[in-house]
Write a protein that holds these residues in place. Structure first.
Motif, mmCIF file in Angstrom:
data_model
loop_
_atom_site.group_PDB
_atom_site.id
_atom_site.type_symbol
_atom_site.label_atom_id
_atom_site.label_comp_id
_atom_site.label_asym_id
_atom_site.label_seq_id
_atom_site.Cartn_x
_atom_site.Cartn_y
_atom_site.Cartn_z
ATOM 1 N N SER A 4 0.843 -1.193 0.000
ATOM 2 C CA SER A 4 0.000 0.000 0.000
ATOM 3 C C SER A 4 0.881 1.247 0.000
ATOM 4 C CB SER A 4 -0.897 0.033 1.235
ATOM 5 O OG SER A 4 -1.752 -1.074 1.250
ATOM 6 N N PHE A 5 0.466 2.220 -0.781
ATOM 7 C CA PHE A 5 1.161 3.501 -0.856
ATOM 8 C C PHE A 5 0.141 4.606 -0.676
ATOM 9 C CE2 PHE A 5 3.772 0.606 -3.298
ATOM 10 C CZ PHE A 5 5.066 0.925 -2.909
ATOM 11 N N ASP A 29 -1.689 -6.025 -5.008
ATOM 12 C CA ASP A 29 -1.644 -7.409 -4.538
ATOM 13 C C ASP A 29 -0.362 -8.111 -4.955
ATOM 14 O OD1 ASP A 29 -4.132 -7.249 -3.319
ATOM 15 O OD2 ASP A 29 -5.175 -7.765 -5.174
ATOM 16 N N PHE A 30 0.613 -7.357 -5.415
ATOM 17 C CA PHE A 30 1.874 -7.923 -5.885
ATOM 18 C C PHE A 30 3.001 -6.971 -5.492
ATOM 19 C CE2 PHE A 30 -0.402 -5.566 -9.121
ATOM 20 C CZ PHE A 30 0.519 -4.601 -9.512
ATOM 21 N N ARG A 34 8.511 1.570 -5.559
ATOM 22 C CA ARG A 34 7.924 2.894 -5.344
ATOM 23 C C ARG A 34 7.758 3.663 -6.667
ATOM 24 N NH1 ARG A 34 8.578 6.045 -0.411
ATOM 25 N NH2 ARG A 34 8.082 8.199 -0.860
ATOM 26 N N ALA A 35 8.777 3.645 -7.508
ATOM 27 C CA ALA A 35 8.723 4.353 -8.795
ATOM 28 C C ALA A 35 7.636 3.774 -9.694
ATOM 29 C CB ALA A 35 10.077 4.295 -9.492
ATOM 30 N N ASP A 36 7.492 2.464 -9.691
ATOM 31 C CA ASP A 36 6.442 1.832 -10.495
ATOM 32 C C ASP A 36 5.055 2.168 -9.950
ATOM 33 O OD1 ASP A 36 8.326 0.694 -12.191
ATOM 34 O OD2 ASP A 36 8.456 -1.138 -10.983
ATOM 35 N N ALA A 37 4.940 2.242 -8.628
ATOM 36 C CA ALA A 37 3.661 2.618 -8.017
ATOM 37 C C ALA A 37 3.273 4.037 -8.434
ATOM 38 C CB ALA A 37 3.745 2.509 -6.501
ATOM 39 N N LEU A 38 4.230 4.955 -8.463
ATOM 40 C CA LEU A 38 3.947 6.322 -8.905
ATOM 41 C C LEU A 38 3.429 6.329 -10.342
ATOM 42 C CD1 LEU A 38 6.969 8.283 -7.414
ATOM 43 C CD2 LEU A 38 4.563 8.633 -6.869
#
Length: 61
Positions: A4-5, A29-30, A34-38
């Motif tokens: 979660s971010f 769910d995987f 952090r950069a990919d989440a952004l």
């Protein structure tokens, strides 16, 4: 396990031209960096017709 971010973004609604600041939490769910989440968060907001001018991760879980 869930990743979660929590993020804060300044966005402009492309339909109304209104600017707003939103805070929300993105759940994955995987395993995700952090950069990919952004990138994923920015893409999701773009799909909702919101142009992102500032995006910041404010917390992780």
């Amino acid at each position: 396990m869930r990743w979660s971010f929590t993020f804060t973004a300044t966005v402009t609604d492309l339909k109304t031209d209104e600017r707003e600041q939103i805070t929300d939490t993105a759940h994955f769910d995987f395993p995700i960096a952090r950069a990919d989440a952004l990138s994923v968060i920015r893409r999701e907001l773009r799909c909702r017709n919101k142009a992102v001018t500032a995006l910041r991760i404010t917390g992780t879980n």
